[in-house]
Design a protein around this motif. Structure first.
Motif, PDB file in Angstrom:
ATOM      1  N   THR A   1      -3.657 -10.286   2.453  1.00 46.44           N
ATOM      2  CA  THR A   1      -3.926  -8.856   2.474  1.00 46.44           C
ATOM      3  C   THR A   1      -5.060  -8.589   3.452  1.00 46.44           C
ATOM      4  O   THR A   1      -5.394  -9.444   4.271  1.00 46.44           O
ATOM      5  CB  THR A   1      -4.241  -8.337   1.046  1.00 46.44           C
TER       6      THR A   1
ATOM      7  N   SER B   1      -4.218  -2.141  -0.989  1.00 43.40           N
ATOM      8  CA  SER B   1      -3.470  -3.383  -1.176  1.00 43.40           C
ATOM      9  C   SER B   1      -4.262  -4.410  -1.977  1.00 43.40           C
ATOM     10  O   SER B   1      -3.730  -5.058  -2.894  1.00 43.40           O
ATOM     11  CB  SER B   1      -3.080  -3.973   0.183  1.00 43.40           C
TER      12      SER B   1
ATOM     13  N   GLN C   1       0.831  -1.206   0.000  1.00 48.63           N
ATOM     14  CA  GLN C   1       0.000   0.000   0.000  1.00 48.63           C
ATOM     15  C   GLN C   1       0.868   1.261   0.000  1.00 48.63           C
ATOM     16  O   GLN C   1       0.380   2.354  -0.288  1.00 48.63           O
ATOM     17  CB  GLN C   1      -0.941   0.007   1.210  1.00 48.63           C
TER      18      GLN C   1
END
Length: 342
Positions: free
Chosen positions: A48, A55, A24
Motif C-alpha cells: 500500500t 488504503s 481506496q
C-alpha cells in the motif's frame, strides 16, 4: 503454492502479491472482504502507500489480527525528513502495527543516498535502527533512477512497472536485481488495464523467479482469477497464452501511456491517464462504457490543452503527451462518427 524470495530480505511469500491501491475506491466493508479473502487463500504480501488515501486504514482494519502472519510494504512520497517521520507514524497508526516490513520511497525524482543533503536515507536508517521498519525499499517509474538504486547497493527492494509489454531494458533491470540479491516487486502487471488476460499476465511473470507481482484488484471476480492460479498456474507453454502475448505486444508496445499519473494535475483539468490511452481502452474493453456523455465530455476537454509542457516534462517514459492526447481525441471522434453512421 509457488513462492518468491525478495532477495537479501529473506522474505518468502506467495507469488501472488496484493496491490492495495484500488481498495481506496471501494467501501471499507468490501475492501475488508477482498483483503481477508486473499489472506485466507494464502496471499501474505500486501503493498500500500501513504498516498493511497484510506488504503492503509482499510488494511489495518482487515488484517491487524493476523499481522505476524503477513508482510506489509508501504511508501512515503515525502521529500523532507519531517514529512518522512510524519508519514511513517501515520502509516504505523493506520495499519495498526508497530513495524513495517518494507518501507519504500515512493517514486522519487532522484535516488536518495547518504550525504546527499536531503537527510532522507539517513531517516530510513534511523527508522530501521528504531525497529519501526525492517527493510529499505524504493519504487520508481524512471528507468535511470531505478538502475541507480540497484547499482547503489543501498536498497533491499525495488518496485518498478513490469509486464509482458516490458522493454529489453526493463527485463535487464529485473535480472540485475537478481544478480545483486535485491528483491524485485512488479507493479502494473496489467499495464493499468490495457492487459485484459490475467492468465497471460501471470504466466509471463512466472518466468522470473525473483519477481513478485502485486495485482491491484477492486472486484472480487478479479481476485478470484488470481487466486485460482495459486493451485493451477497458467504456463507459457500454452500456445493460446503465447498468442495473446504476441498479439498484445504487436498492438501495444511502444508509444503508449502507462497510466502512472505522474503528469497530474493538469492545469487544464484533462484526465491524462484516461484520455492518452483511450484508443487502446476503447478497443480492448466494451466500447459502450467509453462512449457515454460523460466520457465524451472528458475527451473533448483535450481541446482546452494549454500546450504548457507540464505533462511532457513529468512523464517518466518521455512521451510527447500533448500530441498523444490530440491523436487519441482525433481517433475518438472517428469512432464516434462511425458509431453514429451505424
Amino acid at each position: 503454492m509457488k513462492t518468491v524470495t525478495l532477495g537479501r530480505t529473506g522474505i518468502t511469500v506467495c507469488k501472488n502479491g496484493f496491490g492495495a491501491l484500488p481498495v481506496q475506491r471501494v467501501s471499507a466493508e468490501y475492501a475488508g472482504r477482498l483483503l481477508r479473502k486473499a489472506y485466507d487463500a494464502g496471499v501474505n504480501f500486501f503493498d500500500t502507500a501513504r498516498s493511497y488515501t484510506d488504503s492503509e486504514e482499510k488494511m489495518g482494519l482487515a488484517l491487524s489480527d493476523v499481522r505476524e502472519k503477513i508482510f506489509i510494504a508501504t511508501k512515503t512520497p515525502s521529500t523532507t525528513v519531517e514529512g518522512f517521520w510524519r508519514d511513517l507514524e501515520t502509516s504505523l497508526r493506520l495499519l495498526k502495527t508497530d513495524y513495517i516490513d518494507i518501507y519504500q520511497f515512493h517514486n522519487p525524482s532522484f535516488c536518495p543516498k547518504p550525504g546527499d543533503g536531503t537527510g532522507l536515507y539517513e531517516a530510513m536508517q534511523e527508522a530501521k535502527a528504531q525497529g519501526k521498519i525492517r527493510f529499505i525499499g524504493i519504487t520508481n517509474h524512471r528507468p535511470h533512477v531505478a538502475e541507480e538504486a540497484v547499482e547503489s547497493g543501498l536498497y533491499d527492494t525495488l518496485q518498478f512497472p513490469f509486464c509482458y509489454l516490458a522493454s529489453d531494458r526493463d527485463v535487464a533491470l529485473v535480472n540485475r536485481c537478481k544478480e545483486q540479491n535485491m528483491g524485485f516487486i512488479s507493479m502494473k502487471g496489467l499495464s493499468g488495464g490495457l492487459i485484459t488476460n490475467s492468465a497471460a499476465a501471470y504466466a509471463w511473470q512466472d518466468q522470473f523467479d525473483n519477481a513478485l507481482p502485486i495485482w491491484g484488484v477492486q472486484r472480487e471476480s478479479e481476485l478470484d482469477e488470481f487466486l485460482s492460479y495459486i493451485d493451477n498456474p497458467p504456463s507459457m507453454d500454452d500456445p493460446k497464452i503465447k498468442a495473446v502475448i504476441e498479439k498484445d505486444r504487436r498492438e501495444l508496445v511502444g508509444n503508449f501511456c502507462r497510466s502512472c499519473g505522474y503528469c497530474l494535475p493538469c492545469p487544464a483539468g484533462i484526465n491524462i491517464p484516461q484520455c492518452a490511452r483511450m484508443s487502446q481502452l476503447i478497443r480492448r474493453s466494451p466500447s459502450a462504457g467509453w462512449l457515454t456523455e460523460e466520457s465524451q465530455k472528458m475527451m473533448l476537454n483535450i481541446e482546452n490543452c494549454l500546450d504548457c509542457g507540464h505533462c511532457k516534462s513529468k512523464c517518466p517514459y518521455g512521451l510527447d503527451t500533448p500530441n498523444l492526447l490530440k491523436a487519441n481525441l482525433a481517433d475518438y471522434r472517428d469512432i464516434l462518427a462511425g458509431k453514429a453512421a451505424v
